[in-house]
Motif scaffolding. Structure first.
Motif, PDB file in Angstrom:
ATOM      1  N   PRO A 168       0.905  -1.139   0.282  1.00  0.00           N
ATOM      2  CA  PRO A 168       0.111   0.192  -0.134  1.00  0.00           C
ATOM      3  C   PRO A 168       0.762   1.413   0.106  1.00  0.00           C
ATOM      4  O   PRO A 168       2.098   1.236   0.344  1.00  0.00           O
ATOM      5  CB  PRO A 168      -0.641  -0.092   1.311  1.00  0.00           C
ATOM      6  N   ARG A 169       0.349   2.331  -0.295  1.00  0.00           N
ATOM      7  CA  ARG A 169       0.967   3.695  -0.383  1.00  0.00           C
ATOM      8  C   ARG A 169       0.727   4.499   0.652  1.00  0.00           C
ATOM      9  O   ARG A 169      -0.675   4.608   1.037  1.00  0.00           O
ATOM     10  CB  ARG A 169       0.790   4.566  -1.641  1.00  0.00           C
ATOM     11  N   PHE A 170       1.602   4.964   1.480  1.00  0.00           N
ATOM     12  CA  PHE A 170       1.268   5.580   2.582  1.00  0.00           C
ATOM     13  C   PHE A 170       1.810   7.087   2.473  1.00  0.00           C
ATOM     14  O   PHE A 170       2.726   7.504   1.852  1.00  0.00           O
ATOM     15  CB  PHE A 170       1.781   5.179   3.883  1.00  0.00           C
ATOM     16  N   SER A 171       1.184   8.054   3.289  1.00  0.00           N
ATOM     17  CA  SER A 171       1.694   9.603   3.023  1.00  0.00           C
ATOM     18  C   SER A 171       1.393  10.357   4.344  1.00  0.00           C
ATOM     19  O   SER A 171       0.966   9.893   5.259  1.00  0.00           O
ATOM     20  CB  SER A 171       0.901  10.209   2.144  1.00  0.00           C
ATOM     21  N   PHE A 172       2.375  11.204   4.554  1.00  0.00           N
ATOM     22  CA  PHE A 172       2.477  11.850   5.750  1.00  0.00           C
ATOM     23  C   PHE A 172       3.095  13.464   5.441  1.00  0.00           C
ATOM     24  O   PHE A 172       3.726  13.626   4.616  1.00  0.00           O
ATOM     25  CB  PHE A 172       3.349  11.621   6.837  1.00  0.00           C
ATOM     26  N   PRO A 173       2.444  14.378   6.220  1.00  0.00           N
ATOM     27  CA  PRO A 173       2.955  15.918   5.810  1.00  0.00           C
ATOM     28  C   PRO A 173       4.299  15.916   6.492  1.00  0.00           C
ATOM     29  O   PRO A 173       4.568  15.372   7.460  1.00  0.00           O
ATOM     30  CB  PRO A 173       1.910  16.753   6.589  1.00  0.00           C
ATOM     31  N   LEU A 174       5.012  16.884   5.977  1.00  0.00           N
ATOM     32  CA  LEU A 174       6.509  17.208   6.123  1.00  0.00           C
ATOM     33  C   LEU A 174       6.514  18.552   6.979  1.00  0.00           C
ATOM     34  O   LEU A 174       5.984  19.459   6.471  1.00  0.00           O
ATOM     35  CB  LEU A 174       7.378  17.199   5.193  1.00  0.00           C
ATOM     36  N   SER A 175       7.290  18.351   8.167  1.00  0.00           N
ATOM     37  CA  SER A 175       7.435  19.827   8.694  1.00  0.00           C
ATOM     38  C   SER A 175       8.914  19.852   9.596  1.00  0.00           C
ATOM     39  O   SER A 175       9.800  18.808   9.386  1.00  0.00           O
ATOM     40  CB  SER A 175       6.537  19.809   9.825  1.00  0.00           C
ATOM     41  N   CYS A 176       9.212  20.795  10.087  1.00  0.00           N
ATOM     42  CA  CYS A 176      10.620  21.108  10.564  1.00  0.00           C
ATOM     43  C   CYS A 176      10.226  22.039  12.036  1.00  0.00           C
ATOM     44  O   CYS A 176       9.968  23.137  11.873  1.00  0.00           O
ATOM     45  CB  CYS A 176      11.370  21.975   9.589  1.00  0.00           C
ATOM     46  N   LYS A 177      10.412  21.156  13.143  1.00  0.00           N
ATOM     47  CA  LYS A 177       9.932  21.722  14.319  1.00  0.00           C
ATOM     48  C   LYS A 177      10.990  21.382  15.398  1.00  0.00           C
ATOM     49  O   LYS A 177      11.332  20.333  15.360  1.00  0.00           O
ATOM     50  CB  LYS A 177       8.444  21.554  14.545  1.00  0.00           C
ATOM     51  N   VAL A 178      10.866  22.075  16.494  1.00  0.00           N
ATOM     52  CA  VAL A 178      11.706  21.810  17.884  1.00  0.00           C
ATOM     53  C   VAL A 178      11.071  22.296  18.705  1.00  0.00           C
ATOM     54  O   VAL A 178      10.586  23.569  18.650  1.00  0.00           O
ATOM     55  CB  VAL A 178      13.143  22.318  17.434  1.00  0.00           C
ATOM     56  N   VAL A 179      11.080  21.894  19.893  1.00  0.00           N
ATOM     57  CA  VAL A 179      10.700  22.458  21.091  1.00  0.00           C
ATOM     58  C   VAL A 179      11.706  23.527  21.765  1.00  0.00           C
ATOM     59  O   VAL A 179      12.993  23.146  21.420  1.00  0.00           O
ATOM     60  CB  VAL A 179      10.258  21.358  22.237  1.00  0.00           C
ATOM     61  N   PRO A 180      11.115  24.431  22.603  1.00  0.00           N
ATOM     62  CA  PRO A 180      12.360  25.422  23.243  1.00  0.00           C
ATOM     63  C   PRO A 180      12.809  25.063  24.241  1.00  0.00           C
ATOM     64  O   PRO A 180      13.801  25.539  24.848  1.00  0.00           O
ATOM     65  CB  PRO A 180      11.314  26.816  23.461  1.00  0.00           C
ATOM     66  N   THR A 181      12.149  23.886  25.324  1.00  0.00           N
ATOM     67  CA  THR A 181      12.765  23.200  26.088  1.00  0.00           C
ATOM     68  C   THR A 181      12.249  21.920  25.982  1.00  0.00           C
ATOM     69  O   THR A 181      11.386  21.465  25.547  1.00  0.00           O
ATOM     70  CB  THR A 181      12.012  23.814  27.541  1.00  0.00           C
ATOM     71  N   PHE A 182      13.483  20.974  26.563  1.00  0.00           N
ATOM     72  CA  PHE A 182      13.479  19.489  26.362  1.00  0.00           C
ATOM     73  C   PHE A 182      13.161  18.935  27.860  1.00  0.00           C
ATOM     74  O   PHE A 182      13.082  17.541  27.941  1.00  0.00           O
ATOM     75  CB  PHE A 182      14.813  18.863  25.875  1.00  0.00           C
ATOM     76  N   GLN A 183      12.647  19.858  28.704  1.00  0.00           N
ATOM     77  CA  GLN A 183      12.477  19.333  30.148  1.00  0.00           C
ATOM     78  C   GLN A 183      11.472  20.120  30.667  1.00  0.00           C
ATOM     79  O   GLN A 183      11.536  21.260  30.447  1.00  0.00           O
ATOM     80  CB  GLN A 183      13.698  18.899  30.855  1.00  0.00           C
ATOM     81  N   TYR A 184      10.684  19.711  31.558  1.00  0.00           N
ATOM     82  CA  TYR A 184       9.760  20.408  32.134  1.00  0.00           C
ATOM     83  C   TYR A 184       9.872  20.224  33.935  1.00  0.00           C
ATOM     84  O   TYR A 184       9.456  19.100  34.238  1.00  0.00           O
ATOM     85  CB  TYR A 184       8.224  20.232  31.794  1.00  0.00           C
ATOM     86  N   ALA A 185      10.070  21.371  34.710  1.00  0.00           N
ATOM     87  CA  ALA A 185      10.201  21.306  36.090  1.00  0.00           C
ATOM     88  C   ALA A 185      11.056  20.040  36.516  1.00  0.00           C
ATOM     89  O   ALA A 185      10.840  19.613  37.769  1.00  0.00           O
ATOM     90  CB  ALA A 185       8.625  21.289  36.664  1.00  0.00           C
ATOM     91  N   ARG A 186      12.210  19.654  35.939  1.00  0.00           N
ATOM     92  CA  ARG A 186      12.785  18.375  36.212  1.00  0.00           C
ATOM     93  C   ARG A 186      11.808  17.227  36.393  1.00  0.00           C
ATOM     94  O   ARG A 186      12.311  16.261  37.350  1.00  0.00           O
ATOM     95  CB  ARG A 186      13.696  18.741  37.593  1.00  0.00           C
TER      96      ARG A 186
END
Length: 490
Positions: free
Chosen positions: A364-382
Protein backbone atom coordinates in the motif's frame (compact mmCIF):
# COMPACT_ATOMS: atom_id res chain seq x y z
CA UNK A 1 -9.50 13.11 25.09
CA UNK A 2 -7.98 10.03 26.63
CA UNK A 3 -4.48 9.03 25.61
CA UNK A 4 -4.42 5.47 24.30
CA UNK A 5 -1.34 3.71 25.66
CA UNK A 6 -0.10 0.28 26.57
CA UNK A 7 2.31 -0.23 29.40
CA UNK A 8 4.86 -2.50 30.92
CA UNK A 9 5.73 -2.34 34.62
CA UNK A 10 9.23 -2.82 35.95
CA UNK A 11 9.37 -4.41 39.44
CA UNK A 12 12.32 -4.89 41.74
CA UNK A 13 12.43 -6.87 44.96
CA UNK A 14 15.94 -8.06 45.84
CA UNK A 15 17.77 -4.82 46.65
CA UNK A 16 17.50 -1.82 48.95
CA UNK A 17 15.78 1.22 47.45
CA UNK A 18 17.15 4.72 47.99
CA UNK A 19 14.93 6.90 50.16
CA UNK A 20 13.68 8.87 47.16
CA UNK A 21 11.94 5.82 45.67
CA UNK A 22 10.13 4.83 48.88
CA UNK A 23 7.79 7.83 48.80
CA UNK A 24 4.16 7.34 47.71
CA UNK A 25 1.81 10.11 46.64
CA UNK A 26 -1.19 8.25 48.06
CA UNK A 27 -1.98 4.82 49.41
CA UNK A 28 -3.82 4.01 46.16
CA UNK A 29 -1.00 5.05 43.83
CA UNK A 30 1.57 2.57 42.51
CA UNK A 31 4.90 4.37 42.35
CA UNK A 32 7.67 4.05 39.77
CA UNK A 33 10.83 6.00 39.47
CA UNK A 34 10.28 6.53 35.74
CA UNK A 35 7.30 6.31 33.41
CA UNK A 36 7.95 6.26 29.64
CA UNK A 37 5.00 7.16 27.40
CA UNK A 38 5.50 5.77 23.92
CA UNK A 39 6.52 2.22 23.05
CA UNK A 40 7.95 2.91 19.63
CA UNK A 41 11.62 2.42 18.83
CA UNK A 42 12.75 5.45 20.88
CA UNK A 43 10.69 4.52 23.93
CA UNK A 44 11.70 0.86 23.85
CA UNK A 45 15.36 1.78 23.44
CA UNK A 46 15.02 4.09 26.44
CA UNK A 47 13.65 1.19 28.48
CA UNK A 48 16.51 -1.03 27.28
CA UNK A 49 19.20 1.46 28.34
CA UNK A 50 17.55 2.20 31.67
CA UNK A 51 17.37 -1.49 32.49
CA UNK A 52 21.06 -1.87 31.62
CA UNK A 53 22.35 1.32 33.23
CA UNK A 54 19.92 1.92 36.10
CA UNK A 55 18.81 -1.46 37.52
CA UNK A 56 17.60 0.09 40.79
CA UNK A 57 15.07 2.39 39.09
CA UNK A 58 11.60 0.99 38.48
CA UNK A 59 10.08 1.90 35.13
CA UNK A 60 6.62 1.82 33.55
CA UNK A 61 6.45 1.95 29.76
CA UNK A 62 3.15 3.16 28.26
CA UNK A 63 2.44 2.58 24.55
CA UNK A 64 -0.78 2.80 22.62
CA UNK A 65 -2.18 -0.01 20.51
CA UNK A 66 -0.80 -3.45 19.90
CA UNK A 67 2.56 -4.54 18.51
CA UNK A 68 2.93 -4.18 14.71
CA UNK A 69 2.92 -7.26 12.52
CA UNK A 70 6.40 -8.38 11.62
CA UNK A 71 5.83 -8.70 7.87
CA UNK A 72 3.50 -9.73 5.08
CA UNK A 73 3.86 -12.12 2.15
CA UNK A 74 2.85 -12.01 -1.47
CA UNK A 75 1.00 -14.78 -3.34
CA UNK A 76 4.19 -16.81 -3.73
CA UNK A 77 5.01 -16.66 -0.02
CA UNK A 78 7.79 -14.07 -0.47
CA UNK A 79 8.33 -11.69 2.43
CA UNK A 80 7.41 -8.11 1.47
CA UNK A 81 9.42 -5.46 3.35
CA UNK A 82 7.25 -2.91 5.10
CA UNK A 83 7.64 0.62 3.69
CA UNK A 84 7.61 2.04 7.21
CA UNK A 85 11.36 1.81 7.56
CA UNK A 86 14.28 3.82 8.89
CA UNK A 87 17.81 4.55 7.71
CA UNK A 88 19.89 3.93 10.83
CA UNK A 89 23.32 5.52 11.23
CA UNK A 90 26.32 3.53 12.52
CA UNK A 91 25.96 5.31 15.86
CA UNK A 92 22.31 4.22 16.18
CA UNK A 93 23.19 0.68 15.11
CA UNK A 94 25.84 0.55 17.80
CA UNK A 95 23.25 1.62 20.39
CA UNK A 96 20.97 -1.26 19.38
CA UNK A 97 23.49 -3.99 18.54
CA UNK A 98 23.35 -5.93 21.81
CA UNK A 99 19.58 -6.35 21.39
CA UNK A 100 19.77 -7.68 17.82
CA UNK A 101 19.82 -11.46 17.44
CA UNK A 102 21.01 -13.21 14.29
CA UNK A 103 17.44 -13.90 13.14
CA UNK A 104 16.53 -10.23 13.33
CA UNK A 105 19.82 -9.01 11.88
CA UNK A 106 18.95 -10.85 8.68
CA UNK A 107 16.27 -8.20 8.25
CA UNK A 108 18.83 -5.35 8.41
CA UNK A 109 19.79 -3.99 4.96
CA UNK A 110 23.34 -2.74 5.43
CA UNK A 111 24.41 -0.40 2.66
CA UNK A 112 27.93 0.82 1.93
CA UNK A 113 27.28 3.70 -0.47
CA UNK A 114 24.76 6.45 -1.13
CA UNK A 115 24.32 8.27 -4.42
CA UNK A 116 22.87 11.78 -4.59
CA UNK A 117 22.16 13.75 -7.75
CA UNK A 118 19.88 16.51 -8.97
CA UNK A 119 17.35 16.71 -11.79
CA UNK A 120 18.87 19.81 -13.39
CA UNK A 121 22.60 19.51 -12.76
CA UNK A 122 25.55 17.41 -14.00
CA UNK A 123 26.96 17.11 -10.48
CA UNK A 124 26.54 14.26 -8.04
CA UNK A 125 27.74 13.04 -4.66
CA UNK A 126 28.60 9.48 -3.71
CA UNK A 127 29.39 8.64 -0.10
CA UNK A 128 30.82 5.23 0.72
CA UNK A 129 31.94 3.19 3.72
CA UNK A 130 35.50 4.20 2.83
CA UNK A 131 34.60 7.69 4.05
CA UNK A 132 34.17 6.26 7.57
CA UNK A 133 37.08 4.81 9.48
CA UNK A 134 34.93 3.74 12.44
CA UNK A 135 32.35 1.66 10.53
CA UNK A 136 32.15 -0.98 7.80
CA UNK A 137 28.83 0.45 6.59
CA UNK A 138 27.26 3.84 5.93
CA UNK A 139 24.14 2.60 7.68
CA UNK A 140 21.28 0.14 7.48
CA UNK A 141 17.65 0.37 6.43
CA UNK A 142 15.37 -1.48 8.84
CA UNK A 143 11.61 -1.84 9.13
CA UNK A 144 9.91 -0.28 12.15
CA UNK A 145 8.19 -3.57 12.99
CA UNK A 146 11.52 -5.42 13.02
CA UNK A 147 13.06 -2.91 15.42
CA UNK A 148 10.02 -3.00 17.72
CA UNK A 149 9.98 -6.82 17.81
CA UNK A 150 13.75 -6.90 18.31
CA UNK A 151 13.56 -4.61 21.34
CA UNK A 152 10.46 -6.28 22.81
CA UNK A 153 12.07 -9.72 22.58
CA UNK A 154 15.23 -8.38 24.18
CA UNK A 155 13.30 -6.80 27.07
CA UNK A 156 11.22 -9.93 27.56
CA UNK A 157 14.35 -12.06 27.65
CA UNK A 158 15.90 -9.71 30.19
CA UNK A 159 12.74 -10.01 32.26
CA UNK A 160 13.28 -13.71 32.86
CA UNK A 161 14.87 -14.96 36.07
CA UNK A 162 15.22 -13.41 39.49
CA UNK A 163 17.09 -10.37 38.24
CA UNK A 164 14.57 -9.68 35.46
CA UNK A 165 12.50 -6.56 35.84
CA UNK A 166 10.53 -5.97 32.62
CA UNK A 167 7.19 -7.16 31.27
CA UNK A 168 5.24 -5.81 28.31
CA UNK A 169 1.49 -5.28 27.91
CA UNK A 170 -0.63 -3.55 25.28
CA UNK A 171 -3.85 -1.53 25.02
CA UNK A 172 -3.75 0.64 28.14
CA UNK A 173 -5.01 4.22 28.18
CA UNK A 174 -3.54 7.21 29.96
CA UNK A 175 -6.57 9.17 31.13
CA UNK A 176 -5.03 11.92 33.25
CA UNK A 177 -1.68 13.50 34.03
CA UNK A 178 -0.81 15.91 36.85
CA UNK A 179 2.72 17.29 37.31
CA UNK A 180 3.47 18.40 40.87
CA UNK A 181 6.60 19.43 42.71
CA UNK A 182 6.79 15.94 44.25
CA UNK A 183 6.46 14.14 40.93
CA UNK A 184 3.89 13.13 38.30
CA UNK A 185 0.50 11.52 39.02
CA UNK A 186 -1.07 9.44 36.24
CA UNK A 187 -4.41 7.69 35.84
CA UNK A 188 -4.45 4.80 33.39
CA UNK A 189 -7.19 2.45 32.25
CA UNK A 190 -7.50 -0.77 30.27
CA UNK A 191 -10.24 -3.01 28.95
CA UNK A 192 -10.53 -6.52 30.38
CA UNK A 193 -13.43 -8.68 29.17
CA UNK A 194 -15.28 -5.50 28.18
CA UNK A 195 -14.82 -4.10 31.70
CA UNK A 196 -12.81 -0.92 32.16
CA UNK A 197 -10.09 -1.15 34.78
CA UNK A 198 -8.69 2.07 36.23
CA UNK A 199 -5.34 2.33 38.00
CA UNK A 200 -3.23 5.16 39.42
CA UNK A 201 0.52 5.53 38.91
CA UNK A 202 3.03 8.04 40.20
CA UNK A 203 6.58 8.72 39.08
CA UNK A 204 9.59 10.88 39.84
CA UNK A 205 10.20 11.32 36.09
CA UNK A 206 7.92 11.14 33.07
CA UNK A 207 9.56 10.63 29.66
CA UNK A 208 7.47 11.75 26.68
CA UNK A 209 8.31 9.60 23.65
CA UNK A 210 4.76 9.84 22.32
CA UNK A 211 5.38 11.16 18.82
CA UNK A 212 5.08 14.35 16.83
CA UNK A 213 1.49 14.92 17.98
CA UNK A 214 2.60 14.43 21.61
CA UNK A 215 -0.41 14.86 23.93
CA UNK A 216 1.98 15.26 26.88
CA UNK A 217 3.75 18.17 25.21
CA UNK A 218 0.39 19.74 24.42
CA UNK A 219 -0.96 19.31 27.95
CA UNK A 220 2.16 20.92 29.38
CA UNK A 221 1.68 23.90 27.06
CA UNK A 222 5.15 23.50 25.49
CA UNK A 223 5.10 25.09 22.01
CA UNK A 224 6.27 23.19 18.95
CA UNK A 225 8.02 25.87 16.93
CA UNK A 226 8.96 25.67 13.26
CA UNK A 227 7.42 25.48 9.82
CA UNK A 228 5.14 23.29 7.78
CA UNK A 229 6.80 22.66 4.43
CA UNK A 230 3.59 22.35 2.46
CA UNK A 231 5.01 19.07 1.21
CA UNK A 232 3.88 15.47 1.61
CA UNK A 233 5.98 12.31 1.62
CA UNK A 234 4.62 9.22 -0.12
CA UNK A 235 6.22 5.88 0.74
CA UNK A 236 5.72 2.33 -0.52
CA UNK A 237 7.62 -0.85 -1.38
CA UNK A 238 8.61 -1.70 -4.95
CA UNK A 239 9.96 -4.79 -6.65
CA UNK A 240 13.09 -4.38 -8.79
CA UNK A 241 15.19 -6.33 -11.25
CA UNK A 242 18.41 -7.86 -9.98
CA UNK A 243 21.17 -5.25 -9.92
CA UNK A 244 24.95 -5.74 -9.91
CA UNK A 245 25.20 -3.66 -6.70
CA UNK A 246 22.35 -5.76 -5.24
CA UNK A 247 20.99 -3.88 -2.21
CA UNK A 248 24.21 -2.21 -1.07
CA UNK A 249 23.57 1.33 -2.34
CA UNK A 250 20.92 3.90 -1.42
CA UNK A 251 19.81 6.47 -3.99
CA UNK A 252 18.38 9.99 -3.71
CA UNK A 253 17.55 12.38 -6.53
CA UNK A 254 16.50 15.97 -5.92
CA UNK A 255 13.55 17.07 -8.06
CA UNK A 256 11.96 20.54 -8.36
CA UNK A 257 9.23 19.68 -5.82
CA UNK A 258 11.40 17.63 -3.45
CA UNK A 259 13.67 14.57 -3.32
CA UNK A 260 12.84 10.98 -4.19
CA UNK A 261 14.76 8.25 -2.35
CA UNK A 262 15.18 4.59 -3.28
CA UNK A 263 16.25 2.73 -0.14
CA UNK A 264 17.48 -0.88 0.07
CA UNK A 265 15.75 -3.56 2.11
CA UNK A 266 16.81 -6.98 3.37
CA UNK A 267 15.47 -8.37 0.08
CA UNK A 268 17.71 -7.97 -2.97
CA UNK A 269 14.61 -7.57 -5.15
CA UNK A 270 12.75 -5.00 -3.06
CA UNK A 271 13.41 -1.34 -2.30
CA UNK A 272 11.40 1.34 -0.48
CA UNK A 273 10.40 4.59 -2.18
CA UNK A 274 10.14 7.82 -0.18
CA UNK A 275 8.97 10.62 -2.48
CA UNK A 276 8.62 14.13 -1.04
CA UNK A 277 6.50 16.39 -3.19
CA UNK A 278 3.49 18.71 -3.25
CA UNK A 279 0.23 17.50 -1.66
CA UNK A 280 -1.44 17.50 -5.08
CA UNK A 281 1.27 15.38 -6.71
CA UNK A 282 1.28 13.08 -3.67
CA UNK A 283 -2.46 12.57 -4.14
CA UNK A 284 -1.83 11.72 -7.80
CA UNK A 285 0.93 9.25 -6.93
CA UNK A 286 -1.33 7.48 -4.43
CA UNK A 287 -4.20 7.12 -6.91
CA UNK A 288 -2.14 6.24 -10.01
CA UNK A 289 -2.50 2.71 -11.36
CA UNK A 290 0.53 0.47 -10.86
CA UNK A 291 1.67 0.36 -14.51
CA UNK A 292 1.70 4.14 -14.83
CA UNK A 293 3.35 4.54 -11.43
CA UNK A 294 6.14 2.10 -12.35
CA UNK A 295 6.71 3.98 -15.61
CA UNK A 296 6.82 7.31 -13.74
CA UNK A 297 9.27 5.96 -11.17
CA UNK A 298 11.65 4.56 -13.76
CA UNK A 299 11.47 7.71 -15.86
CA UNK A 300 12.36 9.74 -12.77
CA UNK A 301 15.11 7.55 -11.32
CA UNK A 302 16.81 6.29 -14.49
CA UNK A 303 17.78 9.76 -15.61
CA UNK A 304 21.34 10.63 -14.74
CA UNK A 305 22.92 14.01 -14.13
CA UNK A 306 21.65 16.58 -16.65
CA UNK A 307 22.91 19.69 -18.38
CA UNK A 308 22.45 23.00 -16.59
CA UNK A 309 20.59 25.93 -18.07
CA UNK A 310 22.92 28.63 -19.44
CA UNK A 311 23.95 31.18 -16.85
CA UNK A 312 23.32 33.96 -19.37
CA UNK A 313 20.34 34.00 -21.68
CA UNK A 314 21.16 35.23 -25.18
CA UNK A 315 19.65 38.66 -25.78
CA UNK A 316 19.14 39.67 -29.42
CA UNK A 317 19.13 43.34 -28.51
CA UNK A 318 22.51 43.17 -26.79
CA UNK A 319 25.74 43.98 -28.62
CA UNK A 320 27.30 40.90 -30.20
CA UNK A 321 30.42 41.32 -28.08
CA UNK A 322 28.33 40.89 -24.91
CA UNK A 323 26.57 37.86 -26.35
CA UNK A 324 29.91 36.36 -27.30
CA UNK A 325 31.27 37.05 -23.82
CA UNK A 326 28.22 35.41 -22.20
CA UNK A 327 28.55 32.44 -24.55
CA UNK A 328 32.22 32.08 -23.70
CA UNK A 329 31.53 32.14 -19.96
CA UNK A 330 28.85 29.46 -20.34
CA UNK A 331 31.24 27.26 -22.33
CA UNK A 332 33.88 27.61 -19.61
CA UNK A 333 31.28 26.68 -17.00
CA UNK A 334 30.24 23.67 -19.09
CA UNK A 335 33.85 22.55 -19.22
CA UNK A 336 34.19 22.92 -15.45
CA UNK A 337 30.90 21.14 -14.68
CA UNK A 338 31.37 18.22 -17.03
CA UNK A 339 35.10 17.92 -16.51
CA UNK A 340 34.57 17.55 -12.76
CA UNK A 341 31.60 15.25 -13.23
CA UNK A 342 33.16 12.93 -15.80
CA UNK A 343 36.22 12.43 -13.60
CA UNK A 344 34.23 9.81 -11.68
CA UNK A 345 32.71 7.98 -14.62
CA UNK A 346 35.43 5.43 -15.35
CA UNK A 347 36.48 2.79 -12.82
CA UNK A 348 36.04 5.02 -9.81
CA UNK A 349 33.86 3.30 -7.16
CA UNK A 350 32.21 6.68 -6.60
CA UNK A 351 30.93 6.88 -10.17
CA UNK A 352 27.26 7.37 -11.03
CA UNK A 353 25.32 4.13 -11.28
CA UNK A 354 21.79 3.89 -12.66
CA UNK A 355 19.46 2.54 -9.96
CA UNK A 356 17.77 -0.84 -10.43
CA UNK A 357 14.75 -0.94 -12.74
CA UNK A 358 11.44 -1.01 -10.89
CA UNK A 359 9.03 -3.71 -12.07
CA UNK A 360 6.12 -3.55 -9.62
CA UNK A 361 4.57 -1.78 -6.63
CA UNK A 362 3.96 -4.41 -3.94
CA UNK A 363 2.65 -2.54 -0.89
CA UNK A 364 0.00 0.00 0.00
CA UNK A 365 1.02 3.64 -0.44
CA UNK A 366 1.22 5.77 2.68
CA UNK A 367 1.65 9.51 3.01
CA UNK A 368 2.44 12.02 5.76
CA UNK A 369 2.93 15.81 5.90
CA UNK A 370 6.44 17.20 6.30
CA UNK A 371 7.54 19.77 8.85
CA UNK A 372 10.61 21.14 10.60
CA UNK A 373 9.90 21.81 14.28
CA UNK A 374 11.65 21.81 17.63
CA UNK A 375 10.59 22.50 21.21
CA UNK A 376 12.14 25.46 23.09
CA UNK A 377 12.69 23.25 26.15
CA UNK A 378 13.43 19.53 26.41
CA UNK A 379 12.44 19.21 30.07
CA UNK A 380 9.71 20.50 32.35
CA UNK A 381 10.26 21.22 36.04
CA UNK A 382 12.80 18.38 36.27
CA UNK A 383 9.81 16.03 36.19
CA UNK A 384 9.22 15.57 32.45
CA UNK A 385 11.70 14.97 29.61
CA UNK A 386 10.82 15.08 25.90
CA UNK A 387 12.62 13.05 23.25
CA UNK A 388 12.30 11.91 19.66
CA UNK A 389 9.48 13.24 17.51
CA UNK A 390 7.82 14.68 20.62
CA UNK A 391 10.74 17.13 20.76
CA UNK A 392 11.66 17.64 17.09
CA UNK A 393 10.69 16.75 13.54
CA UNK A 394 12.82 17.05 10.40
CA UNK A 395 12.53 16.55 6.65
CA UNK A 396 13.26 12.90 5.71
CA UNK A 397 15.77 13.93 3.01
CA UNK A 398 18.72 13.27 5.37
CA UNK A 399 17.23 10.19 7.02
CA UNK A 400 17.95 11.64 10.47
CA UNK A 401 14.55 11.52 12.19
CA UNK A 402 14.97 8.36 14.27
CA UNK A 403 18.74 8.86 14.55
CA UNK A 404 18.18 12.19 16.30
CA UNK A 405 15.65 10.52 18.59
CA UNK A 406 18.05 7.74 19.51
CA UNK A 407 20.72 10.34 20.22
CA UNK A 408 18.22 11.93 22.65
CA UNK A 409 17.79 8.52 24.26
CA UNK A 410 21.51 7.98 24.72
CA UNK A 411 22.09 11.43 26.23
CA UNK A 412 19.07 11.20 28.54
CA UNK A 413 20.02 7.71 29.74
CA UNK A 414 23.45 8.99 30.78
CA UNK A 415 21.90 11.90 32.67
CA UNK A 416 19.53 9.51 34.48
CA UNK A 417 22.39 7.12 35.26
CA UNK A 418 24.24 9.97 36.94
CA UNK A 419 21.25 10.46 39.28
CA UNK A 420 20.89 6.71 39.77
CA UNK A 421 24.53 6.24 40.78
CA UNK A 422 24.31 9.22 43.16
CA UNK A 423 21.18 7.82 44.86
CA UNK A 424 19.06 10.78 43.71
CA UNK A 425 15.73 11.10 41.93
CA UNK A 426 15.77 10.22 38.25
CA UNK A 427 15.21 13.78 37.03
CA UNK A 428 17.75 15.45 39.26
CA UNK A 429 20.13 16.36 36.41
CA UNK A 430 17.64 17.07 33.63
CA UNK A 431 19.18 20.53 33.20
CA UNK A 432 22.22 18.79 31.68
CA UNK A 433 19.99 17.02 29.17
CA UNK A 434 18.36 20.34 28.37
CA UNK A 435 21.69 22.07 27.77
CA UNK A 436 23.03 19.28 25.58
CA UNK A 437 19.94 19.07 23.39
CA UNK A 438 19.58 22.83 23.02
CA UNK A 439 23.11 22.94 21.63
CA UNK A 440 22.88 20.00 19.23
CA UNK A 441 19.28 19.61 18.04
CA UNK A 442 18.62 23.13 16.66
CA UNK A 443 21.94 22.99 14.80
CA UNK A 444 21.13 19.64 13.18
CA UNK A 445 17.51 20.57 12.44
CA UNK A 446 18.66 23.90 11.01
CA UNK A 447 21.24 22.16 8.83
CA UNK A 448 18.66 19.78 7.37
CA UNK A 449 16.30 22.69 6.73
CA UNK A 450 19.12 24.59 4.99
CA UNK A 451 19.74 21.61 2.66
CA UNK A 452 16.03 21.47 1.85
CA UNK A 453 15.96 25.20 1.10
CA UNK A 454 19.15 25.04 -0.98
CA UNK A 455 17.90 22.28 -3.25
CA UNK A 456 14.46 23.85 -3.46
CA UNK A 457 15.88 27.08 -4.87
CA UNK A 458 15.61 27.18 -8.68
CA UNK A 459 17.87 30.20 -9.24
CA UNK A 460 20.12 29.48 -12.24
CA UNK A 461 23.23 31.10 -10.68
CA UNK A 462 22.64 29.06 -7.52
CA UNK A 463 22.25 25.89 -9.60
CA UNK A 464 25.67 26.52 -11.11
CA UNK A 465 27.14 27.17 -7.67
CA UNK A 466 25.59 24.00 -6.23
CA UNK A 467 26.85 21.95 -9.15
CA UNK A 468 30.44 23.09 -8.68
CA UNK A 469 30.15 22.72 -4.91
CA UNK A 470 28.84 19.13 -5.12
CA UNK A 471 31.58 18.18 -7.57
CA UNK A 472 34.25 19.68 -5.34
CA UNK A 473 32.92 17.79 -2.31
CA UNK A 474 32.80 14.58 -4.31
CA UNK A 475 36.46 15.00 -5.25
CA UNK A 476 37.72 16.45 -1.96
CA UNK A 477 38.19 13.31 0.12
CA UNK A 478 38.79 15.01 3.47
CA UNK A 479 35.72 17.25 3.17
CA UNK A 480 33.53 14.38 1.97
CA UNK A 481 34.70 12.21 4.88
CA UNK A 482 33.99 15.02 7.33
CA UNK A 483 30.44 15.43 6.00
CA UNK A 484 29.92 11.66 6.13
CA UNK A 485 30.93 11.58 9.77
CA UNK A 486 28.54 14.40 10.64
CA UNK A 487 25.68 12.71 8.79
CA UNK A 488 26.29 9.33 10.45
CA UNK A 489 26.83 10.67 13.95
CA UNK A 490 30.41 9.39 14.28
Amino acid sequence: MALQCSWCIVKRWNWSKPLSTLRRFSSESEHHDIVIVGGGVAGLTMAKLLQQKCPRFSVALLERGSSPKLDSKDGQGVHIPNPRSYALSPKSLNLLKDAVTHDYEKRFAYYNSMQIWESSSPAMLVFSQHDLEESDHLGACVEDSVLVHTLCDFLNECGKGESGNLSLQTCVWLDHMDVQSEGVNLTISSMNDENKKVKKLSADLLIAADGAMSPIRSQLGIPFQGIEYGRTAVTFTVEVNQHFLKNTRAYQRFLPNGPIALLPTFSKTHFVIVWSTTPQEAKTLKSMDIDNLVETLNDTLQRGPERLKPLFEKANSSPSILNNLAYGIDRVLDTVHYGMGMRHWSDDPAKFVAPPQITNVVSPRFSFPLSCKVVPTFQYARKVALLGDAAHTVHPLAGQGLNLGLDDVEVLSEVIRKAHDAGMEAGQFLDEYQKNRQLKIPAMVGGIHAIHSLFGNKSVPLLHGKSIGMSLINQAGLLRKHLAKIATGL
